[in-house]
Design an enzyme around this catalytic site. Structure first.
Site, PDB file in Angstrom:
ATOM      1  N   HIS A 252       4.285   2.004   1.924  1.00 43.79           N
ATOM      2  CA  HIS A 252       4.295   2.039   3.389  1.00 43.79           C
ATOM      3  C   HIS A 252       3.871   0.727   4.050  1.00 43.79           C
ATOM      4  O   HIS A 252       3.638   0.695   5.239  1.00 43.79           O
ATOM      5  CB  HIS A 252       3.568   3.273   3.945  1.00 43.79           C
ATOM      6  CG  HIS A 252       2.209   3.558   3.419  1.00 43.79           C
ATOM      7  ND1 HIS A 252       1.827   4.812   3.000  1.00 43.79           N
ATOM      8  CD2 HIS A 252       1.145   2.770   3.278  1.00 43.79           C
ATOM      9  CE1 HIS A 252       0.562   4.757   2.606  1.00 43.79           C
ATOM     10  NE2 HIS A 252       0.125   3.542   2.766  1.00 43.79           N
TER      11      HIS A 252
ATOM     12  N   LYS B 133     -13.050   8.689  -4.473  1.00 44.99           N
ATOM     13  CA  LYS B 133     -12.915   7.519  -3.612  1.00 44.99           C
ATOM     14  C   LYS B 133     -13.788   6.401  -4.147  1.00 44.99           C
ATOM     15  O   LYS B 133     -14.807   6.647  -4.771  1.00 44.99           O
ATOM     16  CB  LYS B 133     -13.380   7.851  -2.191  1.00 44.99           C
ATOM     17  CG  LYS B 133     -12.415   8.737  -1.441  1.00 44.99           C
ATOM     18  CD  LYS B 133     -12.863   8.964  -0.029  1.00 44.99           C
ATOM     19  CE  LYS B 133     -12.617   7.776   0.849  1.00 44.99           C
ATOM     20  NZ  LYS B 133     -11.234   7.597   1.245  1.00 44.99           N
TER      21      LYS B 133
ATOM     22  N   HIS C  21      -3.334   7.115  -3.729  1.00 46.82           N
ATOM     23  CA  HIS C  21      -3.107   6.210  -2.588  1.00 46.82           C
ATOM     24  C   HIS C  21      -3.822   4.899  -2.849  1.00 46.82           C
ATOM     25  O   HIS C  21      -5.048   4.835  -2.849  1.00 46.82           O
ATOM     26  CB  HIS C  21      -3.648   6.873  -1.306  1.00 46.82           C
ATOM     27  CG  HIS C  21      -3.552   6.003  -0.087  1.00 46.82           C
ATOM     28  ND1 HIS C  21      -4.407   6.100   0.983  1.00 46.82           N
ATOM     29  CD2 HIS C  21      -2.699   4.996   0.226  1.00 46.82           C
ATOM     30  CE1 HIS C  21      -4.095   5.208   1.904  1.00 46.82           C
ATOM     31  NE2 HIS C  21      -3.060   4.520   1.468  1.00 46.82           N
TER      32      HIS C  21
ATOM     33  N   HIS D  15       3.678   7.481   8.200  1.00 51.72           N
ATOM     34  CA  HIS D  15       3.061   7.266   6.885  1.00 51.72           C
ATOM     35  C   HIS D  15       1.753   8.023   6.682  1.00 51.72           C
ATOM     36  O   HIS D  15       1.213   8.052   5.600  1.00 51.72           O
ATOM     37  CB  HIS D  15       2.840   5.781   6.631  1.00 51.72           C
ATOM     38  CG  HIS D  15       1.540   5.247   7.159  1.00 51.72           C
ATOM     39  ND1 HIS D  15       1.163   5.343   8.476  1.00 51.72           N
ATOM     40  CD2 HIS D  15       0.524   4.591   6.547  1.00 51.72           C
ATOM     41  CE1 HIS D  15      -0.016   4.782   8.652  1.00 51.72           C
ATOM     42  NE2 HIS D  15      -0.435   4.312   7.513  1.00 51.72           N
ATOM     43  N   GLY D  16       1.203   8.605   7.740  1.00 45.37           N
ATOM     44  CA  GLY D  16      -0.076   9.289   7.552  1.00 45.37           C
ATOM     45  C   GLY D  16      -0.598   9.798   8.860  1.00 45.37           C
ATOM     46  O   GLY D  16       0.168  10.063   9.789  1.00 45.37           O
TER      47      GLY D  16
ATOM     48  N   CYS E  27       0.905  -1.132   0.000  1.00 41.41           N
ATOM     49  CA  CYS E  27       0.000   0.000   0.000  1.00 41.41           C
ATOM     50  C   CYS E  27       0.953   1.193   0.000  1.00 41.41           C
ATOM     51  O   CYS E  27       1.968   1.174   0.688  1.00 41.41           O
ATOM     52  CB  CYS E  27      -0.835  -0.015   1.277  1.00 41.41           C
ATOM     53  SG  CYS E  27      -2.061   1.273   1.303  1.00 41.41           S
TER      54      CYS E  27
ATOM     55  N   GLY F 268      -2.748  13.157   4.705  1.00 39.98           N
ATOM     56  CA  GLY F 268      -3.620  13.292   5.869  1.00 39.98           C
ATOM     57  C   GLY F 268      -5.004  12.814   5.478  1.00 39.98           C
ATOM     58  O   GLY F 268      -5.178  12.174   4.444  1.00 39.98           O
TER      59      GLY F 268
END
Lengths: 140, 485
Positions: B333, B484, B239, B408-409, B102, B383
């Site tokens: 990540h 999304k 992502h 990573h976030g 991912c 974020g």
């Protein structure tokens, strides 16, 4: 008395279930129903096809995980939703079941969550006077 | 879930230790990067216990590390880093996670926010139509079993070879978009069946494609080398990971590892930490399969990059080259990598598990692209969709302290269920639109799970890694539009 089948529990990044059953067969069947209730409204699934499954594993804990992972696989790879599970044979490391359901239809089946794997995390199968209880956390 | 009640030892404002003596069986201490304020939410669940559990794994060196975005995972915490000596260490699929590789990819453009805003609805609709997304989404590329096997071996190059993206994209992708050692014979038929139809898809859940505008530049010189030059400049962030394919690979190999644990007599405090010696057949097989899944994920991000460029090109009537849509970088990540690190003054080879953590190599490191040799490896920290994302670079301190790793976030604070109970997808959508963020989602109710309130504030996360010195922040960008699944 209302018979308990399953409930949904929270887990920070993921989601879990607690399934109940008077015996292990019912426990496994309710765990599978709980899985599909995470994915969609199980009432919307009609019994249009059947699939016979046979699962083997090392012990009862991993048998439950393998069983649920097989159903996740069938949804992800073949887009089949199930709503009834007849567990015909069940030992501590082997299971034979007939599952009833239908192919995913985006017009009729509302997708709630994409469940990707059943995990061993916090996995618990307990027995008390009322029967069996299993907790499973899913990766979503 | 009970709070974790034990005391952490304060090293300084950003480093907290779990001593090796905390639990018998720990081979090294635990080290958590966090501010005092963040520790409260970190200890709200049993996350520090998981950091301690990872310290049980054979061959672990220095520390069981946790980044400030850490949250409770299965076995390994998400935000965990652990390096195992390749001579006597283990590999654990749980230390990589289900969604192998991912990761995130960032593209730049020559466009400004004022040029994009008037066309944002059109652009988002175009992207939504052009990038296959959503649960059970099937790709626009149809791969045969043979092509699937090539794709697993080649990674992002497979996509570039088929016209999806540019040769130079590979230079600015971690590992050039291909982990070596991928062996399709270690992949089950089930994984192949799940993977073939999903090749080149975005997926669902927390995966997204976001149009962003640069809001702040902290290091103008470094930013300009990345092609980030001004406030308001438009960026594209992708992502996604290895979809059902990676999950099946993890599931299949966890089962093998279960047996390996008893076969090799490894003592672990949690079944989900199942592992095998790196030198064993089981360990090697997993690494070969993990490489296949990592490469599959890079192919995904590469295909999506191409469709993103294509969509921009249609809407703005210029080709992607004219729009300056170069790739800044692509990081994974969720992965385990063979790397050289200095431990106790000795250079040794270790297998670094990064689960919800990003590689952050310093300037001059041999494994970073020529373009970035001077500035260090770009680190991309998304974020939540309502706040902002950061671009940072790796540092020498990360190399010395955290095996060249950083956060990573944002990390979740609300479970998906809690988010759904307290928020409605429709309201989240309306709130985002009120703030000028255009959202198109395949599943509106699930938007609640990804709302700002469900995540830690990424600004606080990045401040910890910046202050601790394991990465340096370069720029910040805010969302303008999101798609999304």
């Amino acid at each position: 008395m209302i018979k308990r089948t399953f409930e949904i529990i929270d887990h920070t990044a993921d989601v879990g279930i607690i399934a109940y059953g008077i015996d292990v067969r019912e426990l496994f069947s309710n765990a599978a129903l709980a899985l599909f209730s995470l994915i969609t409204e199980t009432e919307s699934i009609e019994e249009k096809l059947r699939r016979d499954l046979e699962i083997m594993s090392e012990d009862r804990d991993s048998l439950l995980i393998e069983w649920l992972n097989e159903l996740i696989y069938l949804f992800d790879a073949e887009h089949i939703l199930f709503s009834r599970f007849d567990i015909e044979n069940l030992s501590s490391n082997q299971l034979k079941a007939t599952c009833y359901g239908e192919s995913f239809d985006p017009l009729r089946h509302k997708i709630k969550t994409g469940v990707k794997a059943a995990t061993y995390h916090m996995l618990k199968i307990d027995k008390d006077s009322g029967g069996y209880k299993a907790q499973v956390i899913f990766d979503v | 879930m009970p709070r974790w009640q034990e005391q952490l030892i304060k090293i300084d404002d950003y480093h907290w230790q779990i001593p090796q003596s905390y639990k018998s069986g720990m081979r090294v201490p635990g080290l958590i990067y966090a501010s005092e304020e963040m520790l409260k939410s970190i200890s709200a669940e049993q996350t520090p216990e998981q950091v301690a559990n990872v310290a049980f794994l054979p061959g672990i060196v220095k520390f069981s590390l946790a980044m400030p975005d850490i949250h409770w995972g299965y076995g390994f915490p998400i935000g965990g880093v652990a390096a195992m000596d390749i001579k006597d260490g283990v590999i654990s699929p749980g230390g990589v996670g289900y969604d192998i590789n991912c990761g995130v990819r960032l593209l730049r453009t020559n466009l400004s926010e004022t040029e994009v805003k008037p066309k944002i609805n059109e652009l988002i609709s175009k992207l939504f139509a052009n990038v296959p997304s959503g649960l059970g989404s099937e790709g626009k590329i149809k791969v045969s079993q043979k092509e699937m096997e090539q794709l697993m071996v080649e990674g992002a190059r497979w996509a570039v070879r088929h016209g999806f993206g540019w040769e130079e994209d590979l230079d600015v992708t971690e590992e050039d978009g291909c982990v070596k050692g991928a062996d399709p014979s270690k992949i089950s038929d089930k994984a192949i069946k799940r993977g073939m139809p999903q090749a080149g898809t975005l997926g669902s859940g927390n995966h997204f494609l976001e149009i962003q505008a640069v809001k702040e530049i902290f290091e103008p010189k470094i930013a300009s080398i990345m092609g980030i030059n001004e406030i308001g400049q438009i960026l594209v962030l992708i992502h996604t990971g290895s979809r059902g394919f990676g999950h099946q690979v993890c599931t299949d190999h966890l089962r093998v590892m279960e047996e390996a644990v008893s076969k090799y007599g490894i003592k672990i405090p949690d079944r989900q930490l199942a592992c095998a010696p790196l030198e064993s057949q089981e360990g090697k097989d997993y690494l070969a399969a993990m490489a296949c899944a990592a490469n599959y994920a890079w192919n995904n991000r590469q295909c999506i990059t191409h469709w993103a460029r294509e969509s921009f090109s249609k809407i703005f009537g210029k080709n992607p080259e004219e729009l300056g849509m170069r790739q800044i970088y692509d990081v994974c990540h969720n992965i385990a990598k063979m790397e050289e690190h200095i431990v106790d003054g000795q250079k040794i080879k270790v297998c670094v598990h990064r689960k919800g953590a990003t590689r952050a190599f310093p300037p001059g490191h041999k494994d970073i692209p020529q373009r970035y040799k001077e500035i260090g490896q770009p680190v991309l920290i998304p974020g939540d969709m309502g706040r902002c994302s950061f671009i940072a670079v790796g540092t020498q301190k990360a190399m010395e302290e955290s095996f060249g790793s950083t956060c990573h976030g944002a990390g979740r604070v609300l479970s998906r269920g809690a988010a759904r109970r307290s928020l409605k997808g429709k309201d989240v959508l309306r709130e985002l639109e009120r703030r000028g963020i255009t959202v198109k989602a395949g599943n509106i109710p699930s938007l609640a799970e990804e709302a700002s309130q469900a995540y830690k504030d990424v600004t606080k996360v990045i401040d910890v890694v910046h202050q601790a010195g394991i990465s340096k922040k370069v720029a910040m960008a805010v969302p303008v539009g999101v798609i999304k699944g």
